[in-house]
Design a protein around this motif. Structure first.
Motif, PDB file in Angstrom:
ATOM      1  N   LEU A 157       0.862  -1.177   0.000  1.00  0.00           N
ATOM      2  CA  LEU A 157       0.000   0.000   0.000  1.00  0.00           C
ATOM      3  C   LEU A 157       0.899   1.228   0.000  1.00  0.00           C
ATOM      4  O   LEU A 157       1.819   1.335   0.826  1.00  0.00           O
ATOM      5  N   LEU A 162      -1.886   5.368   0.875  1.00  0.00           N
ATOM      6  CA  LEU A 162      -3.298   5.035   0.748  1.00  0.00           C
ATOM      7  C   LEU A 162      -4.160   5.895   1.665  1.00  0.00           C
ATOM      8  O   LEU A 162      -3.921   5.984   2.867  1.00  0.00           O
ATOM      9  N   ALA A 195      -8.354   6.373   2.359  1.00  0.00           N
ATOM     10  CA  ALA A 195      -9.623   5.714   2.032  1.00  0.00           C
ATOM     11  C   ALA A 195     -10.686   6.062   3.061  1.00  0.00           C
ATOM     12  O   ALA A 195     -10.392   6.505   4.172  1.00  0.00           O
ATOM     13  N   ALA A 225     -10.653  -1.322   2.147  1.00  0.00           N
ATOM     14  CA  ALA A 225     -10.015  -0.660   1.008  1.00  0.00           C
ATOM     15  C   ALA A 225      -9.135  -1.644   0.238  1.00  0.00           C
ATOM     16  O   ALA A 225      -9.127  -1.659  -1.003  1.00  0.00           O
ATOM     17  N   LEU A 230     -11.379   4.243  -2.308  1.00  0.00           N
ATOM     18  CA  LEU A 230      -9.972   4.643  -2.306  1.00  0.00           C
ATOM     19  C   LEU A 230      -9.889   6.079  -2.829  1.00  0.00           C
ATOM     20  O   LEU A 230     -10.226   6.348  -3.987  1.00  0.00           O
ATOM     21  N   SER A 259      -2.179   3.943  -3.865  1.00  0.00           N
ATOM     22  CA  SER A 259      -2.229   2.778  -4.744  1.00  0.00           C
ATOM     23  C   SER A 259      -2.096   1.486  -3.943  1.00  0.00           C
ATOM     24  O   SER A 259      -1.607   1.471  -2.818  1.00  0.00           O
ATOM     25  N   ILE A 260      -2.557   0.399  -4.574  1.00  0.00           N
ATOM     26  CA  ILE A 260      -2.491  -0.943  -3.991  1.00  0.00           C
ATOM     27  C   ILE A 260      -1.861  -1.869  -5.023  1.00  0.00           C
ATOM     28  O   ILE A 260      -2.345  -1.982  -6.155  1.00  0.00           O
ATOM     29  N   THR A 263      -5.205  -1.199  -7.922  1.00  0.00           N
ATOM     30  CA  THR A 263      -5.851  -0.027  -7.329  1.00  0.00           C
ATOM     31  C   THR A 263      -7.273   0.160  -7.822  1.00  0.00           C
ATOM     32  O   THR A 263      -8.179   0.467  -7.037  1.00  0.00           O
TER      33      THR A 263
END
Length: 237
Positions: A5, A8, A10, A47, A54, A58-59, A67
């Protein structure tokens, strides 16, 4: 790296619950997310699963930027969550609830996984025809974990698995977490019971007011006086 992550942020709608979170989970690790009730742990888990909005950051999961992926695509890639509160189908049997976890899995593989779940939780095998609503709280948590395992997770997300459980029931869940991790599954566990998580996790993050307040290897956090005072004083041994 299994899960990363980056910055992030959220929440829900325009409400920001977690902010600027940076977190990494290596393949094969157990990583804990600790914090008091209301710290934002559930929102962060949601999230990651694609269930909370989100707002920034980014993920990355399994070397892919997920993401903007839908939650079902993340599940198909192996990012599986056991939600807080279990969310079982109460009128359906234990077996039927487990089968719901295997809707993306071919029939022969699903049967093999069900036998693996029954070996981890023999009580579920004994009660496979019983409605989920008639199980005890501990048995329902076992079923929720078993349903997630039916999907074949690469990374298993556990949100407050101790919620509503007696200490002995949670001890059994902890033992199963160890076992599935030893078999190769990465585990990310959000939990208020810091002591239990610190004893099994390789690394932990502490969330306060939606931000990462501190992080480190579990042994170091266990020895930290501030962590002892803030998070371990009221936990059962």
């Amino acid at each position: 790296m299994t899960l990363r992550l980056t910055n992030l942020t959220a929440g829900y709608g325009r409400v920001r619950v977690v902010r600027d979170v940076n977190l990494e989970i290596g393949e094969g690790q157990i990583v804990g997310l600790l914090g008091a009730n209301g710290a934002g742990k559930t929102t962060l888990m949601r999230a990651v699963s694609g269930l909370a909005t989100l707002q920034a950051g980014s993920i990355e999961f399994a070397s892919r930027d997920v993401t903007r992926w839908s939650s079902d695509k993340r599940v198909a890639l192996g990012l599986i969550q056991v939600p807080q509160g279990r969310h079982l189908f109460g009128e359906m049997s234990v077996r039927e609830n487990l089968e719901m976890g295997a809707y993306l899995v071919p029939g022969h593989a699903a049967q093999a996984r069900m036998q693996e779940v029954f070996s981890l939780f023999p009580i579920l095998h004994e009660r496979e025809r019983q409605p989920a609503a008639l199980l005890s709280g501990g048995e329902q948590q076992m079923l929720a974990v078993g349903r997630a395992l039916m999907s074949g997770p690469r990374c298993l997300l556990l949100d407050e698995p101790s919620l509503g459980l007696a200490p002995k029931a949670f001890d059994l869940i902890i033992d199963v977490i160890r076992r599935i991790n030893h078999s190769g599954t990465t585990v990310f566990i959000a939990e208020q019971n810091a002591r239990k998580v610190l004893r099994i996790a390789h690394y932990c993050y502490v969330l306060e007011n939606g931000r990462i307040a501190t992080e480190g290897e579990s042994a170091a956090l266990l020895a930290d006086d501030r962590i002892q005072r803030s998070y371990l004083g009221v936990s059962y041994p």
